[in-house]
Design an enzyme around this catalytic site. Sequence first.
Site, PDB file in Angstrom:
ATOM      1  N   MET A 152       7.266  56.769 -19.247  1.00  0.00           N
ATOM      2  CA  MET A 152       6.181  57.584 -18.647  1.00  0.00           C
ATOM      3  C   MET A 152       5.690  57.744 -19.780  1.00  0.00           C
ATOM      4  SD  MET A 152       6.060  61.282 -18.683  1.00  0.00           S
ATOM      5  CE  MET A 152       5.322  61.396 -20.839  1.00  0.00           C
ATOM      6  N   PRO A 153       3.967  58.078 -19.060  1.00  0.00           N
ATOM      7  CA  PRO A 153       3.674  58.393 -17.781  1.00  0.00           C
ATOM      8  C   PRO A 153       3.626  57.540 -16.897  1.00  0.00           C
ATOM      9  CG  PRO A 153       1.790  58.500 -19.670  1.00  0.00           C
ATOM     10  CD  PRO A 153       3.167  57.936 -19.971  1.00  0.00           C
TER      11      PRO A 153
END
Length: 130
Positions: free
Chosen positions: A1-2
């Site tokens: 993540m992102p």
Amino acid sequence: MPLLKFDIIRGRSDEEIRQLLDAAHEAMVEAFEVPLTDRYQTVTQHQPEELILEDTGLGYRRSADVILLTVISRPRSQEQKTKFYRLLVERLQTSIAISPEEVIVSLVENSDADWSFGHGRAQFLTGELK
């Protein structure tokens, strides 16, 4: 993540797409200080008439090279965001000769409860991820 979601006009080679993804990942790792293996990217290719990205009055000339990048992420500082924008266009210009005015970025923030990486658990909340 992102999570990085790229919208581009159809016509780039597989190698160009890979270079685009690699350049963005490198910029994200450096700017957001995430692990190198933290890589979530998608690419959606559009016909030219399906992607309208104008200049918002800034005088930019958009072409078929235009890139719309949506970054979905936990909150980041203003410094991290501006560093990411700068590193991204530098790396894209170097790796695949994309003009900085062809790169549009929208960063959307969410919270730890908004992520599940599998098994129906919110790993940031359970402590499996930091």
